[in-house]
Motif scaffolding. Structure first.
Motif, PDB file in Angstrom:
ATOM      1  N   VAL A  68     -19.738  11.329  -2.072  1.00  0.00           N
ATOM      2  CA  VAL A  68     -18.772  10.541  -2.595  1.00  0.00           C
ATOM      3  C   VAL A  68     -18.412   9.262  -1.896  1.00  0.00           C
ATOM      4  O   VAL A  68     -18.431   9.301  -0.541  1.00  0.00           O
ATOM      5  CB  VAL A  68     -17.236  11.226  -2.754  1.00  0.00           C
ATOM      6  CG1 VAL A  68     -16.434  10.120  -3.825  1.00  0.00           C
ATOM      7  CG2 VAL A  68     -17.652  12.290  -3.844  1.00  0.00           C
ATOM      8  N   LEU A  69     -18.744   8.041  -2.350  1.00  0.00           N
ATOM      9  CA  LEU A  69     -18.457   6.738  -1.741  1.00  0.00           C
ATOM     10  C   LEU A  69     -17.072   6.506  -1.505  1.00  0.00           C
ATOM     11  O   LEU A  69     -16.402   6.767  -2.483  1.00  0.00           O
ATOM     12  CB  LEU A  69     -19.210   5.576  -2.517  1.00  0.00           C
ATOM     13  CG  LEU A  69     -20.741   5.596  -2.878  1.00  0.00           C
ATOM     14  CD1 LEU A  69     -20.980   4.573  -3.822  1.00  0.00           C
ATOM     15  CD2 LEU A  69     -21.564   5.791  -1.666  1.00  0.00           C
ATOM     16  N   HIS A  70     -16.705   6.483  -0.080  1.00  0.00           N
ATOM     17  CA  HIS A  70     -15.172   5.972   0.048  1.00  0.00           C
ATOM     18  C   HIS A  70     -15.074   4.869   0.807  1.00  0.00           C
ATOM     19  O   HIS A  70     -15.993   4.319   1.613  1.00  0.00           O
ATOM     20  CB  HIS A  70     -14.905   7.205   1.005  1.00  0.00           C
ATOM     21  CG  HIS A  70     -14.249   8.446   0.520  1.00  0.00           C
ATOM     22  ND1 HIS A  70     -13.211   9.051   0.724  1.00  0.00           N
ATOM     23  CD2 HIS A  70     -14.503   8.929  -0.778  1.00  0.00           C
ATOM     24  CE1 HIS A  70     -12.940  10.054   0.003  1.00  0.00           C
ATOM     25  NE2 HIS A  70     -13.446   9.916  -1.123  1.00  0.00           N
ATOM     26  N   GLY A  71     -13.870   4.376   0.922  1.00  0.00           N
ATOM     27  CA  GLY A  71     -13.359   2.997   1.470  1.00  0.00           C
ATOM     28  C   GLY A  71     -12.046   3.604   2.035  1.00  0.00           C
ATOM     29  O   GLY A  71     -11.398   4.630   1.716  1.00  0.00           O
ATOM     30  N   THR A  72     -11.366   2.385   2.590  1.00  0.00           N
ATOM     31  CA  THR A  72      -9.972   2.736   2.996  1.00  0.00           C
ATOM     32  C   THR A  72      -9.067   1.555   2.318  1.00  0.00           C
ATOM     33  O   THR A  72      -9.626   0.442   2.377  1.00  0.00           O
ATOM     34  CB  THR A  72      -9.739   2.895   4.578  1.00  0.00           C
ATOM     35  OG1 THR A  72     -10.464   1.561   5.259  1.00  0.00           O
ATOM     36  CG2 THR A  72     -10.338   3.920   5.231  1.00  0.00           C
ATOM     37  N   GLN A  73      -7.908   1.625   1.977  1.00  0.00           N
ATOM     38  CA  GLN A  73      -6.903   0.436   1.651  1.00  0.00           C
ATOM     39  C   GLN A  73      -5.628   1.036   2.066  1.00  0.00           C
ATOM     40  O   GLN A  73      -5.093   2.258   1.774  1.00  0.00           O
ATOM     41  CB  GLN A  73      -6.782   0.765   0.038  1.00  0.00           C
ATOM     42  CG  GLN A  73      -6.225  -0.427  -0.606  1.00  0.00           C
ATOM     43  CD  GLN A  73      -6.460  -0.472  -1.935  1.00  0.00           C
ATOM     44  OE1 GLN A  73      -6.668   0.370  -2.673  1.00  0.00           O
ATOM     45  NE2 GLN A  73      -6.466  -1.768  -2.704  1.00  0.00           N
ATOM     46  N   ASN A  74      -4.922   0.055   2.723  1.00  0.00           N
ATOM     47  CA  ASN A  74      -3.697   0.290   3.251  1.00  0.00           C
ATOM     48  C   ASN A  74      -3.457   1.673   4.221  1.00  0.00           C
ATOM     49  O   ASN A  74      -2.779   2.405   4.082  1.00  0.00           O
ATOM     50  CB  ASN A  74      -2.742   0.488   2.232  1.00  0.00           C
ATOM     51  CG  ASN A  74      -2.391  -0.757   1.590  1.00  0.00           C
ATOM     52  OD1 ASN A  74      -2.540  -2.038   2.070  1.00  0.00           O
ATOM     53  ND2 ASN A  74      -2.371  -0.667   0.131  1.00  0.00           N
ATOM     54  N   GLY A  75      -4.832   2.038   4.992  1.00  0.00           N
ATOM     55  CA  GLY A  75      -4.784   3.162   5.798  1.00  0.00           C
ATOM     56  C   GLY A  75      -5.145   4.424   5.128  1.00  0.00           C
ATOM     57  O   GLY A  75      -5.300   5.339   5.927  1.00  0.00           O
ATOM     58  N   LYS A  76      -5.463   4.275   3.764  1.00  0.00           N
ATOM     59  CA  LYS A  76      -5.604   5.603   3.046  1.00  0.00           C
ATOM     60  C   LYS A  76      -7.055   5.531   2.502  1.00  0.00           C
ATOM     61  O   LYS A  76      -7.563   4.586   2.252  1.00  0.00           O
ATOM     62  CB  LYS A  76      -4.831   5.934   1.935  1.00  0.00           C
ATOM     63  CG  LYS A  76      -3.289   6.159   2.467  1.00  0.00           C
ATOM     64  CD  LYS A  76      -2.288   6.523   1.528  1.00  0.00           C
ATOM     65  CE  LYS A  76      -0.796   6.659   1.806  1.00  0.00           C
ATOM     66  NZ  LYS A  76      -0.067   6.956   0.902  1.00  0.00           N
ATOM     67  N   MET A  77      -7.792   6.824   2.673  1.00  0.00           N
ATOM     68  CA  MET A  77      -8.993   6.899   2.004  1.00  0.00           C
ATOM     69  C   MET A  77      -9.195   6.771   0.536  1.00  0.00           C
ATOM     70  O   MET A  77      -8.158   7.329   0.080  1.00  0.00           O
ATOM     71  CB  MET A  77      -9.634   7.995   2.481  1.00  0.00           C
ATOM     72  CG  MET A  77     -10.248   8.308   3.695  1.00  0.00           C
ATOM     73  SD  MET A  77     -11.610   9.550   3.860  1.00  0.00           S
ATOM     74  CE  MET A  77     -10.766  11.150   3.644  1.00  0.00           C
ATOM     75  N   ILE A  78     -10.055   5.927  -0.203  1.00  0.00           N
ATOM     76  CA  ILE A  78     -10.012   5.891  -1.418  1.00  0.00           C
ATOM     77  C   ILE A  78     -11.559   6.053  -2.093  1.00  0.00           C
ATOM     78  O   ILE A  78     -12.516   5.778  -1.208  1.00  0.00           O
ATOM     79  CB  ILE A  78      -9.457   4.544  -2.163  1.00  0.00           C
ATOM     80  CG1 ILE A  78     -10.228   3.283  -1.670  1.00  0.00           C
ATOM     81  CG2 ILE A  78      -7.835   4.512  -1.836  1.00  0.00           C
ATOM     82  CD1 ILE A  78      -9.885   2.015  -2.023  1.00  0.00           C
ATOM     83  N   THR A  79     -11.726   6.540  -3.148  1.00  0.00           N
ATOM     84  CA  THR A  79     -12.835   6.509  -3.728  1.00  0.00           C
ATOM     85  C   THR A  79     -13.112   5.302  -4.289  1.00  0.00           C
ATOM     86  O   THR A  79     -12.414   4.647  -4.839  1.00  0.00           O
ATOM     87  CB  THR A  79     -13.006   7.798  -4.884  1.00  0.00           C
ATOM     88  OG1 THR A  79     -12.659   8.873  -4.153  1.00  0.00           O
ATOM     89  CG2 THR A  79     -14.636   7.863  -5.651  1.00  0.00           C
ATOM     90  N   THR A  80     -14.637   5.036  -4.079  1.00  0.00           N
ATOM     91  CA  THR A  80     -14.900   3.657  -4.774  1.00  0.00           C
ATOM     92  C   THR A  80     -16.218   3.712  -5.327  1.00  0.00           C
ATOM     93  O   THR A  80     -16.914   4.768  -5.422  1.00  0.00           O
ATOM     94  CB  THR A  80     -15.383   2.566  -3.446  1.00  0.00           C
ATOM     95  OG1 THR A  80     -15.764   1.372  -3.934  1.00  0.00           O
ATOM     96  CG2 THR A  80     -16.365   2.954  -2.394  1.00  0.00           C
ATOM     97  N   THR A  81     -16.493   3.014  -6.267  1.00  0.00           N
ATOM     98  CA  THR A  81     -17.556   2.971  -7.498  1.00  0.00           C
ATOM     99  C   THR A  81     -18.849   2.275  -6.835  1.00  0.00           C
ATOM    100  O   THR A  81     -20.044   2.587  -7.389  1.00  0.00           O
ATOM    101  CB  THR A  81     -17.110   2.406  -8.651  1.00  0.00           C
ATOM    102  OG1 THR A  81     -16.877   1.061  -8.430  1.00  0.00           O
ATOM    103  CG2 THR A  81     -16.061   3.020  -9.334  1.00  0.00           C
ATOM    104  N   GLY A  82     -18.661   1.805  -5.693  1.00  0.00           N
ATOM    105  CA  GLY A  82     -20.080   0.955  -5.200  1.00  0.00           C
ATOM    106  C   GLY A  82     -19.561   0.470  -3.832  1.00  0.00           C
ATOM    107  O   GLY A  82     -18.357   0.303  -3.521  1.00  0.00           O
TER     108      GLY A  82
END
Length: 136
Positions: A68-82
Motif C-alpha cells: 500500500v502506498l503511504h504518506g504522512t499528514q499531521n504526523g499520522k500515516m495515510i493511504t495515498t493513491t499515488g
C-alpha cells in the motif's frame, strides 16, 4: 526467413518500451520482520528523467503480501493513491514521509534476503527491482 522477419518485427515493436524507461530506482530497502503477517515498510529513491511528472500508481510483488502506498499528514500515516515524481526530479521514500507499507506478508522478512517488486506508473511504465531486506 519468415521466422526471422517475425522475430525482427516483435523486437522492433518492443523497442519503444525500452526507450520509454524514464524512471529509475536507487537503494530499495525493506525492514525485516520477526514473523509472517507483521507489517513492514519499503523505502527507496525514485528518479524521473522525463520532462513530465509521473506518478507511482501501484506496487506488486511475486511474494504474497498487501502493498500500500503511504504518506504522512499531521504526523499520522495515510493511504495515498499515488506518489508524484516531478519532471527531471527525485522523490525519497523514507521513514516519516512517503513510503510503501507491507501488510499480510505470507512469510517473515529475513535480513539479508531480497523482496521482488514491480513498480507501476501512470504512464504505463513498469520497473522491476529487488529490495534488500535489512534489520531494524
Amino acid at each position: 526467413m519468415q521466422r526471422i522477419c517475425k522475430t525482427l518485427f516483435f523486437m522492433t515493436a518492443l523497442l519503444p518500451f525500452g526507450v520509454m524507461a524514464k524512471v529509475s530506482v536507487t537503494n530499495p530497502t525493506i525492514i525485516a520482520t520477526q514473523q509472517a503477517g507483521e507489517p513492514s515498510a519499503i523505502f527507496m529513491e525514485l528518479h524521473n528523467s522525463d520532462n513530465q511528472a509521473v506518478n507511482l500508481a501501484m506496487v506488486h510483488s511475486s511474494q504474497p503480501a498487501n502493498l500500500v502506498l503511504h504518506g504522512t499528514q499531521n504526523g499520522k500515516m495515510i493511504t495515498t493513491t499515488g506518489i508524484e515524481i516531478p519532471a527531471k526530479g527525485n522523490v525519497q521514500l523514507k521513514p516519516g514521509g512517503l513510503h510503501i507499507m507491507v501488510f499480510d506478508s505470507a512469510k517473515a522478512l529475513r535480513a539479508g534476503e531480497r523482496f521482488p517488486l514491480t513498480l507501476m506508473f501512470d504512464n504505463g511504465e513498469k520497473v522491476a527491482v529487488d529490495a534488500a531486506i535489512v534489520g531494524h
